[in-house]
Design a protein around this motif. Structure first.
Motif, short mmCIF file in Angstrom:
data_model
loop_
_atom_site.label_atom_id
_atom_site.label_comp_id
_atom_site.label_asym_id
_atom_site.label_seq_id
_atom_site.Cartn_x
_atom_site.Cartn_y
_atom_site.Cartn_z
N PRO A 19 20.64 -76.56 -15.74
CA PRO A 19 20.94 -77.66 -14.88
C PRO A 19 20.78 -77.37 -13.34
O PRO A 19 21.07 -78.35 -12.66
CB PRO A 19 22.52 -77.55 -15.29
N ARG A 20 20.69 -76.34 -12.81
CA ARG A 20 20.59 -76.10 -11.37
C ARG A 20 19.11 -76.96 -10.81
O ARG A 20 19.25 -77.04 -9.51
CB ARG A 20 20.30 -74.63 -10.85
N PHE A 21 18.07 -77.28 -11.74
CA PHE A 21 16.93 -77.89 -11.15
C PHE A 21 16.75 -79.18 -11.96
O PHE A 21 15.61 -79.17 -12.26
CB PHE A 21 15.84 -76.74 -11.48
N GLY A 22 17.83 -79.84 -12.08
CA GLY A 22 17.76 -81.20 -12.39
C GLY A 22 17.37 -81.05 -13.90
O GLY A 22 16.61 -82.28 -14.81
N GLY A 23 17.57 -80.11 -14.81
CA GLY A 23 17.70 -79.99 -16.13
C GLY A 23 16.34 -79.18 -16.55
O GLY A 23 16.14 -78.63 -17.74
N MET A 24 15.36 -79.08 -15.73
CA MET A 24 14.09 -78.22 -16.01
C MET A 24 14.06 -76.89 -15.64
O MET A 24 14.39 -76.71 -14.48
CB MET A 24 12.93 -78.95 -15.39
N ASN A 25 13.85 -76.02 -16.58
CA ASN A 25 13.65 -74.46 -16.19
C ASN A 25 12.20 -74.06 -15.64
O ASN A 25 11.41 -74.01 -16.50
CB ASN A 25 14.17 -73.73 -17.27
N TYR A 26 11.72 -74.61 -14.40
CA TYR A 26 10.57 -74.16 -14.16
C TYR A 26 10.32 -72.69 -14.25
O TYR A 26 9.05 -72.31 -14.54
CB TYR A 26 10.28 -74.62 -12.50
N GLN A 27 10.93 -71.68 -14.18
CA GLN A 27 10.51 -70.31 -14.69
C GLN A 27 10.21 -69.98 -15.92
O GLN A 27 9.31 -69.23 -16.01
CB GLN A 27 11.78 -69.39 -14.10
N GLU A 28 10.85 -70.76 -16.74
CA GLU A 28 10.33 -70.64 -18.37
C GLU A 28 9.01 -71.20 -18.23
O GLU A 28 8.07 -70.65 -18.97
CB GLU A 28 11.20 -71.40 -19.00
N LEU A 29 8.58 -72.26 -17.71
CA LEU A 29 7.32 -72.92 -17.91
C LEU A 29 6.17 -71.75 -17.15
O LEU A 29 5.41 -71.60 -17.73
CB LEU A 29 7.21 -74.15 -17.12
N ALA A 30 6.69 -71.36 -15.94
CA ALA A 30 5.96 -70.39 -15.49
C ALA A 30 5.53 -69.01 -16.22
O ALA A 30 4.36 -68.72 -16.18
CB ALA A 30 6.45 -69.96 -13.86
N GLU A 31 6.47 -68.76 -16.96
CA GLU A 31 6.29 -67.76 -17.91
C GLU A 31 5.29 -67.96 -19.11
O GLU A 31 4.61 -66.97 -19.45
CB GLU A 31 7.67 -66.96 -18.43
N CYS A 32 5.57 -69.20 -19.41
CA CYS A 32 4.64 -69.44 -20.54
C CYS A 32 3.31 -69.66 -20.25
O CYS A 32 2.41 -69.21 -20.85
CB CYS A 32 4.98 -70.96 -21.11
N LEU A 33 2.99 -70.08 -18.94
CA LEU A 33 1.63 -70.00 -18.34
C LEU A 33 0.98 -68.55 -17.98
O LEU A 33 -0.09 -68.58 -18.45
CB LEU A 33 1.66 -70.66 -17.04
N ARG A 34 2.03 -67.64 -17.76
CA ARG A 34 1.55 -66.38 -17.39
C ARG A 34 1.08 -65.63 -18.96
O ARG A 34 0.26 -64.95 -19.00
CB ARG A 34 2.79 -65.54 -16.92
N GLU A 35 2.03 -66.03 -19.86
CA GLU A 35 1.38 -65.61 -21.23
C GLU A 35 0.13 -65.95 -21.83
O GLU A 35 -0.54 -65.29 -22.24
CB GLU A 35 2.64 -65.89 -22.22
N VAL A 36 -0.15 -67.40 -21.54
CA VAL A 36 -1.41 -67.94 -21.78
C VAL A 36 -2.53 -67.08 -21.11
O VAL A 36 -3.46 -66.70 -21.62
CB VAL A 36 -1.45 -69.46 -21.59
N ALA A 37 -2.25 -67.01 -19.79
CA ALA A 37 -3.17 -66.39 -19.05
C ALA A 37 -3.48 -64.78 -19.61
O ALA A 37 -4.80 -64.45 -19.64
CB ALA A 37 -2.79 -66.10 -17.54
N LYS A 38 -2.47 -64.42 -19.97
CA LYS A 38 -2.74 -62.78 -20.51
C LYS A 38 -3.43 -62.88 -21.83
O LYS A 38 -4.32 -62.07 -22.06
CB LYS A 38 -1.26 -62.22 -20.83
N GLN A 39 -3.20 -63.60 -22.69
CA GLN A 39 -4.07 -64.22 -23.92
C GLN A 39 -5.40 -64.42 -23.74
O GLN A 39 -6.33 -63.93 -24.30
CB GLN A 39 -3.28 -65.27 -24.86
N ILE A 40 -5.68 -65.17 -22.76
CA ILE A 40 -7.12 -65.41 -22.26
C ILE A 40 -7.73 -64.09 -21.66
O ILE A 40 -8.91 -63.93 -22.12
CB ILE A 40 -7.31 -66.41 -21.22
#
Length: 72
Positions: A19-40
């Motif tokens: 709720p602090r960022f209008g409902g979207m947890n941008y840190q969660e999205l960033a962590e998902c992208l980091r995990e994809v980068a690790k897999q690649i």
């Protein structure tokens, strides 16, 4: 050589809510992208994306296409 990268992330679950960022947890999205980068980085050309709760929230596919040589 041509590289195509497809990524799908569905952000409609609790892990993506902040709720602090209008409902979207941008840190969660960033962590998902980091995990994809690790897999690649580990040479995976396809894989699933999981949120911090362990739920599958998407997938990715890396396609490397060799260019065909033209005959003269």
């Amino acid at each position: 050589m041509q590289i195509k990268f497809n990524l799908n992330i569905e952000s409609g679950n609790a892990a993506f809510t902040d709720p602090r960022f209008g409902g979207m947890n941008y840190q969660e999205l960033a962590e998902c992208l980091r995990e994809v980068a690790k897999q690649i980085d580990d040479l995976n050309e396809t894989g699933t994306v999981r949120d911090s709760n362990g739920n599958t929230v998407g997938n990715f596919e890396l396609c490397i296409e060799e260019e065909e040589e033209e005959e003269e």
